[in-house]
Scaffold this active site. Structure first.
Site, short mmCIF file in Angstrom:
data_model
loop_
_atom_site.label_atom_id
_atom_site.label_comp_id
_atom_site.label_asym_id
_atom_site.label_seq_id
_atom_site.Cartn_x
_atom_site.Cartn_y
_atom_site.Cartn_z
N HIS A 77 42.58 48.34 35.13
CA HIS A 77 43.56 49.42 35.04
C HIS A 77 42.97 50.72 34.52
O HIS A 77 43.66 51.74 34.48
CB HIS A 77 44.72 49.00 34.15
CG HIS A 77 45.66 48.04 34.81
ND1 HIS A 77 46.60 47.33 34.11
CD2 HIS A 77 45.79 47.67 36.10
CE1 HIS A 77 47.28 46.56 34.96
NE2 HIS A 77 46.80 46.75 36.16
N ASP A 115 49.55 51.53 28.68
CA ASP A 115 49.72 50.59 29.78
C ASP A 115 50.60 49.44 29.30
O ASP A 115 50.61 49.11 28.11
CB ASP A 115 48.34 50.06 30.19
CG ASP A 115 48.42 48.93 31.20
OD1 ASP A 115 48.92 49.16 32.30
OD2 ASP A 115 48.00 47.81 30.86
N VAL A 165 32.35 48.20 49.12
CA VAL A 165 32.49 49.22 50.15
C VAL A 165 33.39 50.33 49.60
O VAL A 165 34.28 50.07 48.79
CB VAL A 165 33.09 48.67 51.47
CG1 VAL A 165 32.20 47.61 52.06
CG2 VAL A 165 34.51 48.14 51.27
N ALA A 202 49.16 38.24 40.61
CA ALA A 202 49.94 39.26 39.88
C ALA A 202 51.24 39.57 40.60
O ALA A 202 51.96 38.67 41.04
CB ALA A 202 49.09 40.50 39.64
N GLN A 219 51.68 40.98 43.46
CA GLN A 219 51.42 41.30 44.87
C GLN A 219 52.43 40.70 45.83
O GLN A 219 52.68 41.27 46.90
CB GLN A 219 49.98 40.88 45.22
CG GLN A 219 48.95 41.74 44.50
CD GLN A 219 47.57 41.14 44.50
OE1 GLN A 219 47.30 40.14 45.17
NE2 GLN A 219 46.66 41.73 43.73
#
Length: 457
Positions: free
Chosen positions: A19, A117, A336, A376, A378
């Site tokens: 984070h 956070d 990448v 998490a 997602q």
């Protein structure tokens, strides 16, 4: 008189390496539009201050790493079972160091706000005892914030564990969601992680405000539900979408990456890009299924296949796969430059783990998605992407495993079908909205002004 205070000094406190980038993006977003504000990022992330300073590269932002603390034995033995507990516990163990750091900063600066956070919820006790206005930073979207704020209601109304509910859950501003799509950290009420999230949701209501990494046009229904009190009394909300305001990385490094040179040779919108975040590693069996599915789809692909350093990628893939797909595919197991890949004209689709930053990046570059959540929040992000804003197709999976046939089907559907064209049309619309939000007169900049006014008044 002694040394003069700076007019405003905002503190950003973050927990994990994952984070930290979002905190840096938020700090840069603030100082870009308000250069008179100084920011100090206090972090427990295991990173050298000099290295983080290079990434920040901003004279208005100071990085301050907290000294590492010893972890109790009961916590270290539990890390593999539930790493999220560690994300909450490390900041809690750092409270004494945080207080010292804040006192030290306050000797030279006027601390106007502490932004924490949600993993740093334990810091709320420190900041409020020091009378520092405290704001929560939600690096996910408004959907995720709704889930947090709805947690106390679920705690009171659901008997037993959410893991055993196996039913639909109704939440204001949401499409109907199945209980299995809620974050796993909310599944078992006797766990420490569950208690951490519950306590965080209660402290959020008592904070000075909540900063959310999204914009109004993207999550209008969730924003309205929150603003209209459908999740109970909430502090002011600031929808900033700061990560999409962050420009590309410098070209010095990324121009050297061979995947970009390969993309330069591919036709426009012809390549499907597969990337699953820093923790997105798969079993050998799953890697083979992905390879088979990609090859059978007949589509061009760029695939970041994360494996352990000691493993041989060629040995994990089907025999002859790399040689057979050499003309149409590019496979790598190293980093990448995701933003540069997504912005490339050759990329026409993105198979993603549904991490929120990745979703926002894809939208900002107009890339349609296939959702494959791994951990998490997602799964709830995928519901939002597929059901609410319709910018992605879902992958059907059982216990997270996706067959080659399913991947082939969804890749073809996104790249070639009428349904895929509709997803692309919707993404193109939101690309315009994304840019508008962080442009002059946009909703994110208006929200930033409200936040700055709240801390400087």
């Amino acid at each position: 008189m002694g040394e003069e205070y700076k007019k405003t000094h905002t503190i950003v406190f973050h927990t994990s390496e994952e984070h930290l980038n979002s905190s840096i993006a938020l700090a840069k977003f603030i100082t870009k539009h308000h250069s008179s504000i100084s920011i100090t990022i206090i972090s427990t992330a295991p990173a050298e201050s000099s290295e983080v300073a290079k990434i920040i590269n901003n004279p208005s932002i100071t990085y301050r790493g907290l000294t590492a603390v010893a972890l109790p034995e009961n916590l270290t033995s539990n890390i593999n079972k539930n790493p999220v507990e560690l994300f909450f516990e490390i900041p809690r163990l750092q409270n004494a160091n945080l207080r010292e750091a804040l006192l030290d900063i306050s000797r030279k600066s006027d601390i106007k706000a502490l932004i924490i956070d949600f993993f740093c919820n334990a810091a709320f006790e420190v900041s409020t005892s020091m009378n520092i206005p405290t704001y929560f930073d939600v690096s996910g979207g408004a959907f995720l914030l709704c889930t947090f704020l709805h947690h106390p209601t679920l705690h009171q109304t659901v008997r037993g564990d959410i893991a055993d509910l196996n039913d639909s859950v109704e939440m204001p501003g949401f499409p109907l969601i199945h209980s299995s799509d809620l974050p796993m950290s909310l599944f078992y009420r006797k766990t420490n992680v569950y208690k951490h999230f519950l306590d965080t949701s209660l402290n959020m209501r008592k904070s000075s405000g909540i900063l959310v990494n999204t914009f109004v046009a993207l999550e209008f229904r969730a924003k309205e539900a929150l603003s209209n009190g459908l999740y109970g009394p909430t502090p002011p909300l600031y929808l900033l979408s700061h990560t999409i305001a962050e420009p590309h990385d410098t070209k010095v490094l990324v121009n050297q990456h061979e995947c970009l040179s390969w993309l330069d040779l591919q036709p426009s919108k012809s390549v499907i890009f597969l990337c699953f975040g820093r923790r997105g590693a798969f079993s050998a069996q799953q890697l083979k299924e992905i390879a088979i599915g990609l090859e059978k789809s007949g589509c061009r692909f760029l695939w970041l296949a994360r494996i352990s350093p000691e493993m041989d990628l060629n040995a994990l893939l089907p025999e002859g796969f790399l040689s057979r797909t050499k003309g149409v595919g590019f496979v790598t197991n190293t980093w990448v430059p995701q933003k540069e890949v997504l912005s490339h004209d050759a990329v026409g689709g993105f198979v993603t783990h549904c991490g929120w930053s990745s979703v926002l990046e894809a939208l900002s570059f107009g890339v349609p998605m296939i959702g494959w959540p791994l951990y998490a929040e997602q799964r709830i992000n995928r519901v939002f992407m597929v059901e609410e804003i319709k910018v992605a197709l879902p992958l059907d999976e059982e216990d997270g495993f996706v067959t080659a046939m399913e991947l082939e089907k969804r890749v073809r559907e996104l790249m070639e079908s009428v349904k895929g064209k509709e997803v692309k049309r919707r993404v193109a619309e939101l690309k315009i909205s994304t840019k508008a939000a962080v442009s002059k007169g946009g909703s994110s900049l208006a929200s930033l002004e409200k936040f700055i006014n709240s801390v400087t008044r």
